[in-house]
Enzyme design. Structure first.
Site, PDB file in Angstrom:
ATOM      1  N   THR A  46       0.831  -1.216   0.000  1.00 28.80           N
ATOM      2  CA  THR A  46       0.000   0.000   0.000  1.00 28.80           C
ATOM      3  C   THR A  46       0.861   1.259   0.000  1.00 28.80           C
ATOM      4  O   THR A  46       0.467   2.286  -0.565  1.00 28.80           O
ATOM      5  CB  THR A  46      -0.943   0.004   1.214  1.00 28.80           C
ATOM      6  OG1 THR A  46      -0.196  -0.326   2.390  1.00 28.80           O
ATOM      7  CG2 THR A  46      -2.048  -1.015   1.043  1.00 28.80           C
ATOM      8  N   THR A  47       2.060   1.200   0.592  1.00 25.24           N
ATOM      9  CA  THR A  47       2.974   2.346   0.581  1.00 25.24           C
ATOM     10  C   THR A  47       3.427   2.674  -0.843  1.00 25.24           C
ATOM     11  O   THR A  47       3.792   3.813  -1.140  1.00 25.24           O
ATOM     12  CB  THR A  47       4.194   2.066   1.478  1.00 25.24           C
ATOM     13  OG1 THR A  47       3.728   1.779   2.795  1.00 25.24           O
ATOM     14  CG2 THR A  47       5.138   3.250   1.537  1.00 25.24           C
ATOM     15  N   TYR A 109     -12.881  -2.027   2.968  1.00 26.31           N
ATOM     16  CA  TYR A 109     -14.217  -1.490   2.693  1.00 26.31           C
ATOM     17  C   TYR A 109     -15.347  -2.498   2.852  1.00 26.31           C
ATOM     18  O   TYR A 109     -16.352  -2.197   3.480  1.00 26.31           O
ATOM     19  CB  TYR A 109     -14.309  -0.838   1.299  1.00 26.31           C
ATOM     20  CG  TYR A 109     -15.590  -0.047   1.136  1.00 26.31           C
ATOM     21  CD1 TYR A 109     -15.688   1.237   1.642  1.00 26.31           C
ATOM     22  CD2 TYR A 109     -16.711  -0.610   0.529  1.00 26.31           C
ATOM     23  CE1 TYR A 109     -16.872   1.957   1.539  1.00 26.31           C
ATOM     24  CE2 TYR A 109     -17.900   0.094   0.432  1.00 26.31           C
ATOM     25  CZ  TYR A 109     -17.968   1.380   0.935  1.00 26.31           C
ATOM     26  OH  TYR A 109     -19.148   2.080   0.857  1.00 26.31           O
ATOM     27  N   TYR A 135      -1.681  -9.604   5.983  1.00 28.01           N
ATOM     28  CA  TYR A 135      -1.462  -8.224   6.406  1.00 28.01           C
ATOM     29  C   TYR A 135      -2.733  -7.707   7.061  1.00 28.01           C
ATOM     30  O   TYR A 135      -3.772  -7.598   6.412  1.00 28.01           O
ATOM     31  CB  TYR A 135      -1.065  -7.365   5.197  1.00 28.01           C
ATOM     32  CG  TYR A 135      -0.774  -5.901   5.487  1.00 28.01           C
ATOM     33  CD1 TYR A 135      -0.538  -5.432   6.777  1.00 28.01           C
ATOM     34  CD2 TYR A 135      -0.708  -4.985   4.446  1.00 28.01           C
ATOM     35  CE1 TYR A 135      -0.256  -4.094   7.029  1.00 28.01           C
ATOM     36  CE2 TYR A 135      -0.420  -3.638   4.679  1.00 28.01           C
ATOM     37  CZ  TYR A 135      -0.204  -3.199   5.971  1.00 28.01           C
ATOM     38  OH  TYR A 135       0.065  -1.869   6.210  1.00 28.01           O
ATOM     39  N   ARG A 140      -6.844   1.001   8.069  1.00 23.96           N
ATOM     40  CA  ARG A 140      -7.047   1.265   6.645  1.00 23.96           C
ATOM     41  C   ARG A 140      -8.135   0.390   6.022  1.00 23.96           C
ATOM     42  O   ARG A 140      -8.812   0.809   5.091  1.00 23.96           O
ATOM     43  CB  ARG A 140      -5.732   1.043   5.876  1.00 23.96           C
ATOM     44  CG  ARG A 140      -4.688   2.121   6.145  1.00 23.96           C
ATOM     45  CD  ARG A 140      -3.428   1.856   5.333  1.00 23.96           C
ATOM     46  NE  ARG A 140      -2.430   2.898   5.534  1.00 23.96           N
ATOM     47  CZ  ARG A 140      -2.326   4.005   4.804  1.00 23.96           C
ATOM     48  NH1 ARG A 140      -3.157   4.230   3.819  1.00 23.96           N
ATOM     49  NH2 ARG A 140      -1.373   4.885   5.057  1.00 23.96           N
ATOM     50  N   ILE A 206       8.053  -4.740   8.532  1.00 21.28           N
ATOM     51  CA  ILE A 206       7.957  -4.239   7.157  1.00 21.28           C
ATOM     52  C   ILE A 206       7.695  -2.752   7.310  1.00 21.28           C
ATOM     53  O   ILE A 206       6.626  -2.337   7.751  1.00 21.28           O
ATOM     54  CB  ILE A 206       6.864  -4.950   6.348  1.00 21.28           C
ATOM     55  CG1 ILE A 206       7.246  -6.421   6.155  1.00 21.28           C
ATOM     56  CG2 ILE A 206       6.679  -4.272   4.986  1.00 21.28           C
ATOM     57  CD1 ILE A 206       6.195  -7.258   5.434  1.00 21.28           C
TER      58      ILE A 206
END
Length: 298
Positions: A46-47, A109, A135, A140, A206
């Site tokens: 996501t980064t 979501y 993860y 998020r 991470i």
């Protein structure tokens, strides 16, 4: 799975002034991280702003990263989404050359039940030619992968080898450490609490901050893994304010500002993300220089 002990870096995706992928900047970053001593790289987590990239861009970045890395560090691919069927197809079609594992975030979501999360990862595990790292990042995704679900997945699927845990819930982390299979890896997904997570039995991190401070961060993590927390604490403390800045106005805008200061790549991000404010950028630049000066590097 020892290649996932230590510091992995969730790499940013550099963009040029026109918003296109900056491959020269990506090459600089990969070499900078490897020279900085990190144990492995994570491409398009996501980064890496993966949700803003097209399928073709992702494919090209994955291949380019494997080519530049050339086996020098461990390499993990971020493949995730909230459409299980689509994620499974991406996993099946993924060119595994040069890669050691797949990191897959829990669906965002949709807010699936624990059974839905289990079935999502079951489908991925059954399709994947590579080991899977779960993860969990509730801030998020909008839902938490419980300790019970994590342990159930770890016990049911031998190719689910670890979890990047970013819940910050130490009661949950305690349960995972108590109940997991011995060889299942608990990896910090939250830079500020990596030290106490390793004290619990975690095997590393991470990291986002590691993009800018690979040497400082990976040295600190290695001290923790040796059990020398007293020696690690000063380095941990020195990065607290920097870490806070990295997330003050959203990630990866903060760490891209630090990377621009270091001359590694630019600070462009893709909408809906925007660059940090001028005031914060000035503070980040100053702190980056302080932490990377010869006096600050040990």
């Amino acid at each position: 799975m020892e290649k996932f002990y230590g510091t992995g870096v969730a790499m940013v995706t550099p963009f040029d002034e026109n918003g296109q992928v900056d491959y020269a900047g990506l090459r600089n970053l990969i070499n900078y991280l490897i020279d900085g001593g990190v144990e492995y790289l994570v491409s398009l987590g996501t980064t890496g702003e993966s949700v803003t990239l097209s399928k073709e861009e992702k494919k090209k970045i994955f291949a380019f990263t494997a080519e530049v890395n050339a086996g020098r560090a461990g390499l993990v691919a971020g493949i995730a989404g909230n459409n299980t069927y689509e994620v499974v197809q991406q996993v099946k079609e993924f060119d595994t050359r040069g890669y050691d594992a797949i990191l897959s975030a829990s669906p965002n979501y949709n807010k699936p039940t624990q059974e839905g999360i289990y079935q999502h990862y079951k489908a991925i595990a059954e399709a994947s030619p590579l080991p899977i790292i779960l993860y969990n990042v509730p801030s998020r995704t909008g839902s938490n992968v419980s300790a019970e679900t994590t342990v159930r997945l770890a016990k049911d699927f031998k190719n689910i080898v670890g979890i990047k845990e970013a819940s910050g819930n130490f009661d949950q982390l305690n349960q995972i450490m108590r109940d997991k299979p011995e060889d299942f890896l608990l990896i910090s997904g939250d830079d500020p609490i990596s030290l106490p997570m390793i004290a619990l039995g975690g095997v590393g991190v991470i990291s986002v901050v590691g993009n800018a401070l690979p040497r400082q961060f990976s040295d600190m993590i290695r001290l923790c893994l040796k059990g020398d927390f007293k020696a690690a604490q000063p380095a941990h403390a020195s990065m607290i304010e920097f870490t806070r800045m990295m997330f003050a106005e959203g990630s990866p805008a903060g760490v891209k500002t630090a990377l621009k200061t270091l001359g590694i790549c630019g600070n462009k991000v893709r909408l809906p993300l925007v660059q940090v404010s001028a005031k914060l950028a000035e503070k980040i630049a100053l702190e980056t220089k302080n932490l990377t000066s010869p006096v600050a590097v040990h």
